[in-house]
Write an enzyme that holds these catalytic residues in place. Structure first.
Site, mmCIF file in Angstrom:
data_model
loop_
_atom_site.group_PDB
_atom_site.id
_atom_site.type_symbol
_atom_site.label_atom_id
_atom_site.label_comp_id
_atom_site.label_asym_id
_atom_site.label_seq_id
_atom_site.Cartn_x
_atom_site.Cartn_y
_atom_site.Cartn_z
ATOM 1 N N GLY A 99 0.799 -1.219 0.000
ATOM 2 C CA GLY A 99 0.000 0.000 0.000
ATOM 3 C C GLY A 99 0.828 1.262 0.000
ATOM 4 N N ARG A 102 3.906 6.010 2.169
ATOM 5 C CA ARG A 102 4.253 7.415 2.397
ATOM 6 C C ARG A 102 3.736 8.310 1.277
ATOM 7 N NH1 ARG A 102 10.785 8.016 1.357
ATOM 8 N NH2 ARG A 102 10.994 6.472 -0.300
ATOM 9 N N ASP A 134 7.336 6.369 9.395
ATOM 10 C CA ASP A 134 6.675 7.638 9.687
ATOM 11 C C ASP A 134 5.982 8.248 8.478
ATOM 12 O OD1 ASP A 134 8.798 8.535 8.151
ATOM 13 O OD2 ASP A 134 9.882 9.449 9.814
ATOM 14 N N GLY A 135 6.112 7.634 7.301
ATOM 15 C CA GLY A 135 5.452 8.165 6.124
ATOM 16 C C GLY A 135 6.075 9.417 5.559
ATOM 17 N N ARG A 192 3.370 14.266 -6.781
ATOM 18 C CA ARG A 192 3.476 13.415 -7.978
ATOM 19 C C ARG A 192 2.140 13.444 -8.734
ATOM 20 N NH1 ARG A 192 6.351 7.836 -6.184
ATOM 21 N NH2 ARG A 192 4.294 7.339 -5.365
ATOM 22 N N ARG A 199 -1.229 0.128 -9.930
ATOM 23 C CA ARG A 199 -0.045 -0.703 -10.138
ATOM 24 C C ARG A 199 -0.450 -2.162 -10.302
ATOM 25 N NH1 ARG A 199 3.892 2.185 -6.714
ATOM 26 N NH2 ARG A 199 2.960 4.191 -6.177
ATOM 27 N N ASP A 273 4.943 -3.986 -7.231
ATOM 28 C CA ASP A 273 4.219 -2.828 -6.722
ATOM 29 C C ASP A 273 4.780 -1.526 -7.266
ATOM 30 O OD1 ASP A 273 6.314 -3.880 -4.830
ATOM 31 O OD2 ASP A 273 6.045 -1.894 -3.943
ATOM 32 N N ASN A 274 5.889 -1.601 -8.007
ATOM 33 C CA ASN A 274 6.467 -0.423 -8.647
ATOM 34 C C ASN A 274 6.274 -0.463 -10.158
ATOM 35 O OD1 ASN A 274 7.366 0.497 -6.178
ATOM 36 N ND2 ASN A 274 9.428 -0.324 -6.418
ATOM 37 N N ASP A 283 7.806 5.462 -9.242
ATOM 38 C CA ASP A 283 8.570 5.244 -8.015
ATOM 39 C C ASP A 283 10.078 5.353 -8.243
ATOM 40 O OD1 ASP A 283 6.396 5.036 -6.383
ATOM 41 O OD2 ASP A 283 6.298 2.859 -6.437
#
Length: 521
Positions: A99, A102, A134-135, A192, A199, A273-274, A283
């Site tokens: 998921g 960040r 911490d994102g 972005r 994805r 996932d990228n 990414d």
């Protein structure tokens, strides 16, 4: 200013729980989560081209309301914060739920031309998918992503885009090399932009959970929103549409790989996932451009031992990733054979695109069967002699092939002793290359013009990005602005940017950030 309709939120199921607390999210594609405010946002850079595409003016971009929105401190009318849920294969292994750890969306805007763009903030705080992190994002990674997104666009390579780079005024603790020595670094946020951030992993996760209903809803949604140009008959059932649609994904992915290989770009983390469903570069982490030509080079320290994602393996890895997507989509079909057949679209498209790309790089009118041996020979020589890829092809385009001289390529060699060893076979190759060019009967001027259109003068070498990072960390963005200027005309030879065209200096060969980078880069 911006007009949002947020179709994903309105048409796909969401997580009933709000907030950033970690959790496994089932039966939903997104979760509502607020961005974490920052103390002192400051605009470091923004892309005029991307702003214009969105319908934003310079005044819009310089407004306080926009700064607050692009830092996560506020929302413009129509914006909504959320993060999406997906899984993925990382370094060849299934990683389960991942998921947007960040990245926090601002929503979907539709510009005056009817184009849809998703906006998201990378580094805006924790989400349910942050996995105990911490994102946040540091300046070095954010600056690299901002520059590379726009650099790839101007090179003509399909990519997600970047609207802005904002310093947060807050520090972030990061262990850059994962060696137990974390340090405080300045934080930053990139906005972005892409027509879609969906994805491969968005489909893999519900498939892994046998959530066929969610997989079906996501597939239907993606076809309708992101592939609206594919005109399927109204009565065609989903199981017949899926293989055709998957074939288009394979085609786009193959074209992307050919483009990466053309300019010597290495993504560094080609996890599923990228991988963009639209065939976009997505990414930007430990990426890099080939300096001395080496098919086995990877910019990723995590990949140093296995070199799974090295330059030369990228097309094969893309196909492997497509196979994983096919396995997920197969749950929507009576049997998987049509998807296997669609995978052939990747093979045929890549083969043709790469052959055409090579012909263009070498200034050939078209690809002929006996060209492969000639190209393989020079690539092997370039590898052994540590010849710079970008410099070599620009110099080759400038060479007078009526009287070819190996000396004209000397500036592309990193080491004098290797020049001494390899310039005789290089001269021999140039003679055969010259004979091949005679078949096409192109003038020197026509060949040079054609080669310079596909062989960039400027690429965003890691040592240049690191210099911009070092200066920006001290509050000086002049190098950032210089790189941003040069990368917007990457095929032009501009005297004011001559210093940026140089080979990687010796001091950068092993320096942190200038050669290999970690996934936190």
């Amino acid at each position: 200013m911006l007009s949002f309709d947020n179709r994903l939120l309105n048409e796909l199921p969401g997580d009933p729980i709000q907030g950033p607390q970690l959790r496994q999210v089932h039966g939903a594609l997104w979760s509502r989560v607020d961005a974490t405010p920052v103390s002192a946002p400051r605009m470091l850079a923004w892309s005029p081209e991307m702003a214009t595409t969105l319908g934003l003016t310079a005044a819009d971009m310089q407004s306080d309301a926009m700064l607050q929105a692009l830092s996560g401190n506020g929302l413009l009318p129509g914006m909504q914060h959320y993060a999406t849920c997906y899984g993925g294969h990382q370094f060849g292994n299934w990683a389960g739920q991942l998921g947007d750890g960040r990245a926090i969306f601002l929503g979907e805007t539709v510009n005056a031309a009817g184009e849809r763009w998703e906006l998201q903030l990378k580094g805006a705080g924790a989400t349910p998918y942050s996995r105990r992190a911490d994102g946040r994002a540091v300046l070095r990674s954010s600056l690299r992503e901002f520059l590379c997104s726009e650099a790839m666009f101007h090179l003509g390579i399909p990519t997600t885009r970047a609207l802005s780079l904002v310093a947060t005024g807050d520090s972030v603790i990061r262990d850059m090399f994962y060696d137990g020595h974390p340090e405080r670094e300045p934080g930053a946020i990139v906005c972005r932009v892409a027509p879609s951030f969906i994805r491969f992993g968005h489909f893999e996760l519900p498939a892994s959970r046998a959530d066929i209903d969610l997989l079906r809803r996501l597939t239907e949604f993606t076809m309708q929103r992101d592939f609206a140009n594919m005109a399927f008959p109204a009565d065609m059932p989903l199981h017949e549409r899926v293989p055709i649609w998957f074939g288009e994904i394979c085609r786009r992915t193959a074209l992307l790989m050919a483009e990466w290989m053309r300019v010597g770009f290495v993504h560094g983390v080609m996890n599923t996932d990228n991988m963009s469903i639209l065939g976009l570069t997505i990414d930007y982490g430990p990426y890099g451009w080939i300096d001395n030509f080496d098919p086995g080079w990877t910019p990723n320290t995590t990949d140093a031992s296995g070199r799974r994602y090295c330059f030369g393996r990228q097309p094969d890895i893309a196909r492997w990733n497509l196979e994983r997507l096919a396995e997920a989509l197969a749950l929507l079909l009576p049997e998987p054979a049509p998807l296997v057949e669609s995978l052939g679209m990747f093979d045929s498209t890549y083969g043709q695109a790469w052959s055409q790309g090579l012909a263009a790089k070498f200034g050939l009118r078209d690809w002929q069967d006996d060209d492969a041996a000639l190209m393989s020979e020079i690539f092997e020589l370039m590898t052994r002699a540590e010849v710079d890829m970008t410099m070599f092809f620009r110099l080759l385009g400038d060479m007078d092939m009526q009287a070819p001289k190996a000396e004209a390529l000397r500036a592309a060699f990193y080491r004098e002793e290797l020049w001494e060893d390899f310039h005789p076979p290089l001269y021999s190759w140039l003679q055969r290359y010259g004979e091949r060019l005679k078949r096409d009967n192109l003038s020197q001027e026509a060949r040079q013009t054609a080669m310079h259109k596909v062989n960039p003068r400027f690429v965003l070498r890691n040592y240049l990005a690191q210099q911009a990072i070092d200066q920006a960390t001290e509050g000086d963005t002049s190098m950032l602005q210089q790189l941003f200027s040069a990368m917007r005309q990457p095929y032009d030879d501009l005297p004011q940017h001559a210093a940026l065209y140089a080979l990687r200096p010796d001091w950068a060969r092993q320096k942190a950030g200038c050669s290999m980078l970690s996934c936190s880069s």
